[in-house]
Write a protein that holds these residues in place. Sequence first.
Motif, short mmCIF file in Angstrom:
data_model
loop_
_atom_site.label_atom_id
_atom_site.label_comp_id
_atom_site.label_asym_id
_atom_site.label_seq_id
_atom_site.Cartn_x
_atom_site.Cartn_y
_atom_site.Cartn_z
N ALA A 63 -10.17 3.77 -2.33
CA ALA A 63 -8.93 3.10 -1.95
C ALA A 63 -8.89 2.86 -0.46
CB ALA A 63 -7.74 3.96 -2.37
N ILE B 119 -7.87 -0.89 -4.49
CA ILE B 119 -8.10 0.39 -5.16
C ILE B 119 -9.03 0.22 -6.34
CG2 ILE B 119 -6.06 0.16 -6.65
CD1 ILE B 119 -5.72 3.24 -6.31
N THR C 195 0.81 -1.22 0.00
CA THR C 195 0.00 0.00 0.00
C THR C 195 0.84 1.27 0.00
OG1 THR C 195 -1.81 -1.16 1.10
CG2 THR C 195 -1.83 1.24 1.23
N LYS D 185 -8.45 5.69 4.19
CA LYS D 185 -9.37 5.24 3.16
C LYS D 185 -9.80 6.44 2.35
CE LYS D 185 -11.05 1.31 5.78
NZ LYS D 185 -12.21 0.60 6.31
#
Length: 122
Positions: A86, A91, A47, A69
């Motif tokens: 996301a 995503i 991420t 988020k």
Amino acid sequence: MNNKNYLIALICFVLFGCNSNQSSQSISVKKTEAAYNFEASYPEKKTAKVISYIESTIKDDLFSTVNSKHNAEVLLNDSTKFYLKAEPGFIIIDFKKQKNSITSYQKLEKLCMGIKEVISEN
């Protein structure tokens, strides 16, 4: 003895199954006359790299932290408009062609292919 072997096999199976899910990923790209959709799920440990790539490419800070988020329409300085959802390990980018220029489309398509490369790296 059979119960002991069964228990060891079960533990190994559970551990292997949990570990394999950590490295699983899925990337989907759909192009139509009206839209461009990119969806990816990937290991959460990637991420930070994904966020870093997105923010450096579009020159905008969309995420407050790696664990944040995002679920909103994004409007960039060059008037590129798209929906972004996301969260760590996931995503979605939904781009409507009629709301954007061809230049914006090309920019977003390049962004998504870059995200795909970042996710695919070991």
